[in-house]
Design an enzyme around this catalytic site. Structure first.
Site, mmCIF file in Angstrom:
data_model
loop_
_atom_site.group_PDB
_atom_site.id
_atom_site.type_symbol
_atom_site.label_atom_id
_atom_site.label_comp_id
_atom_site.label_asym_id
_atom_site.label_seq_id
_atom_site.Cartn_x
_atom_site.Cartn_y
_atom_site.Cartn_z
ATOM 1 N N ASP A 110 -3.187 -10.826 6.103
ATOM 2 C CA ASP A 110 -2.606 -11.022 4.960
ATOM 3 C C ASP A 110 -2.860 -9.319 4.358
ATOM 4 O OD1 ASP A 110 -1.572 -10.527 2.201
ATOM 5 O OD2 ASP A 110 -1.903 -12.526 1.789
ATOM 6 N N LYS A 160 4.436 -5.078 -0.846
ATOM 7 C CA LYS A 160 4.117 -4.333 -1.909
ATOM 8 C C LYS A 160 4.333 -2.773 -1.411
ATOM 9 C CE LYS A 160 0.651 -6.945 -4.088
ATOM 10 N NZ LYS A 160 1.223 -7.351 -5.189
ATOM 11 N N PHE A 193 -6.242 -15.333 -2.259
ATOM 12 C CA PHE A 193 -5.004 -15.203 -3.171
ATOM 13 C C PHE A 193 -3.853 -14.802 -2.152
ATOM 14 C CE2 PHE A 193 -1.694 -13.203 -5.588
ATOM 15 C CZ PHE A 193 -1.530 -14.067 -6.679
#
Length: 420
Positions: free
Chosen positions: A227, A269, A141
Site C-alpha cells: 500500500d 493520492k 491504516f
C-alpha cells in the site's frame, strides 16, 4: 468570499462531523503555500496527506485538466477512450508492472487489491473457496470502508460499525518472526503492508524488513501487497518506498540489493497531484488476469479527465526531479529536528524518510499538547496536524526549495522553543 468564521460556522451547521479540522479555512493554494479568506499565507506541511506532492495547483497539471475538460470527461468503461491506454502504458512502464487496474480513491484501490488477491488464491493457489486469508499489520491504516475497518486497530474507525468482514490475520508491524508464523497457514493468500505506516505516526521499519518479508511471501506462495497510497510517488525520496535507498535517477533504477518488488502495488493520492481522485492497482498478467469483464469496475475509474491529470502529475515528478529533492530536503529536515531535540524537552523522537517525517511530542497521547502546538504553528504561518495524539506529521509538497524549508524550520524552532 466567506470569512473564516462564516465558513467554519456553515460546515459545523450543515456538514457531518466526521472530521476535526485545525481551525483554519483555506481558500487558495499555490506551490507550497495556502491562503485563508482574509489573505493570511501559510506553509502547507501536510500536503493533503501526501496527495499534493507536486504542490498546489501545479500549472502543468491544471493545464492538462483544463484541456481535457473541454474535450471529454467521462465515458464509463462501456467504451474505450483515447487517453486511458496512454496512462496505462506510462504507469506500467514507470513502476515496472505488466497491467494496471485504475480506480478513484485510495480505499477503492485497497478493496480492489483484496479482491484480486482472493480470486488469485482460489483460481491459482488452490485455496478452498471462501477460506482465503490476508495477513495485515497492527496499527495499519488502509482506509475506512467496512472491509478495511474490520482489520483496523483504531477504535474510532472500527467501533459500532460491525459486523466485521472475516478473513484477516493481524501480526505486529516490523516483526518478521510473527509474519513467518502467520504464513505457515496454507490458506493465507496475501500480506498487505504499508512500507512506512503514515497514519500510525510515520513508523519506519528496519532496513531489511520489506526485503525479508518479500522473501517469506515468495517462500509460502503468498502475494506481497504494498500500500503505497501515501508513501508512493517520490514522497520518501524514492519513486516508491519499497525502492529502499536506490538512487532513483529518472524513474527508478531498482537496484537488486534495495528494491522490493511487490506482487500487487496500490497507488493513489499524489498519482494525480491532488487535482483529481485517481488510484491504481498494478500487477503482472499472471495475477491480474484473474479479473474478467464484469467482475470489478467503476463508472469513473479510468475516466479520461482523471488519467490525463495523472499523466501530467507523473511528468511533473520526472521533469522537476522531485525524488531527489525529497531525499535531499528530508535529510536536512531530520537533521535540524534532531538538533531541536537536543535543545527542547518537548521533542521525544524524530523519524521518517524523504519528506515524510514525524516528531513525537514528549507527552501522553491523551494530552492536547501536540494539537495545541499545531494551533500555535498555524498562528506562526505553518500548517501541520497531529496523529495518534502526541505525534506531529510533517509532509510538505515536494516542490519546496531549501530556502523555504529553512524558513519552515525556523517557524518550528520558534514555536517549540517558546513553548518551553
Amino acid at each position: 468570499m466567506l470569512s473564516t468564521k462564516d465558513a467554519i460556522a456553515l460546515e459545523n451547521q450543515y456538514g457531518a462531523h466526521n472530521y476535526h479540522p485545525l481551525p483554519v479555512v483555506l481558500a487558495r493554494g499555490e506551490g507550497v503555500y495556502v491562503w485563508d479568506p482574509e489573505g493570511n499565507r501559510y506553509f502547507d506541511f501536510l500536503s493533503a496527506y501526501s496527495a499534493v506532492n507536486q504542490g498546489h495547483c501545479h500549472p502543468h497539471i491544471i493545464d492538462a485538466l483544463k484541456q481535457q475538460s473541454e474535450t471529454l470527461t467521462l465515458t464509463s468503461r462501456a467504451f474505450y477512450n483515447n487517453v486511458l491506454g496512454e496512462f496505462e502504458k506510462l504507469v506500467c512502464d514507470t513502476f515496472g508492472f505488466e497491467n494496471v487496474l485504475p480506480m478513484n480513491t485510495g480505499a477503492e484501490g485497497v478493496e480492489t487489491a483484496i479482491k484480486i488477491c482472493r480470486k488469485w488464491a482460489y483460481e491459482k493457489k488452490g485455496v478452498p473457496e471462501n477460506e482465503a486469508k490476508i495477513v495485515v499489520c497492527s496499527n495499519n491504516f488502509h482506509g475506512r470502508t467496512t472491509t478495511i475497518i474490520s482489520f483496523s486497530d483504531d477504535s474510532n474507525a472500527r467501533d459500532h460499525f460491525g459486523p466485521y468482514t472475516p478473513g484477516f490475520v493481524k501480526v505486529p508491524y516490523n516483526d518478521l518472526q510473527k509474519l513467518n508464523e502467520a504464513l505457515q497457514d496454507e490458506t493465507v493468500a496475501g500480506f498487505l503492508v504499508e512500507p512506512i505506516q503514515g497514519e500510525a505516526g510515520v513508523n519506519v521499519p528496519d532496513d531489511d524488513y520489506l526485503r525479508k518479508a518479500a522473501e517469506l511471501c515468495g517462500r509460502h506462495n503468498v502475494l506481497l501487497i504494498a500500500d503505497e497510497i501515501q508513501t508512493g510517488i517520490a514522497r520518501t525520496g524514492s519513486m516508491l518506498a519499497v525502492c529502499g535507498n536506490c538512487t532513483c535517477e529518472g524513474a527508478c533504477e531498482r537496484r537488486a540489493d534495495t528494491y522490493v518488488r511487490p506482487d500487487l502495488l496500490i497507488l493513489g493520492k499524489a498519482l494525480a497531484g491532488g487535482v483529481y481522485p485517481v488510484s491504481a492497482v498494478l500487477a503482472d498478467k499472471e495475477i491480474m488476469d484473474v479479473i474478467k469483464p464484469g467482475q470489478h469496475g467503476s463508472t469513473f475509474g479510468g475516466n479520461p479527465l482523471g488519467v490525463r491529470v495523472a499523466i501530467a502529475a507523473l511528468e511533473v515528478v520526472r521533469d522537476e526531479n522531485l525524488i531527489q529533492n525529497a531525499r535531499k530536503l528530508g535529510s536536512i529536515f531530520r537533521s535540524e529536528m534532531k538538533k531541536l531535540q537536543s535543545e527542547c524537552s518537548l521533542v521525544a523522537t524524530v523519524r521518517g524518510k524523504g519528506l515524510l517525517n514525524a516528531v513525537e511530542i514528549n507527552d501522553s497521547p491523551d494530552s492536547s499538547t501536540a494539537w495545541d502546538l499545531c494551533v500555535k504553528l498555524k498562528e506562526n504561518g505553518l500548517l501541520a496536524k497531529p496523529t495518534h495524539g502526541n505525534i506531529i506529521r510533517f509532509a510538505p509538497p515536494l516542490v519546496m526549495t531549501k530556502e523555504q524549508l529553512m524558513e519552515c524550520i525556523s517557524i518550528i524552532r520558534k514555536t517549540f522553543l517558546e513553548w518551553g
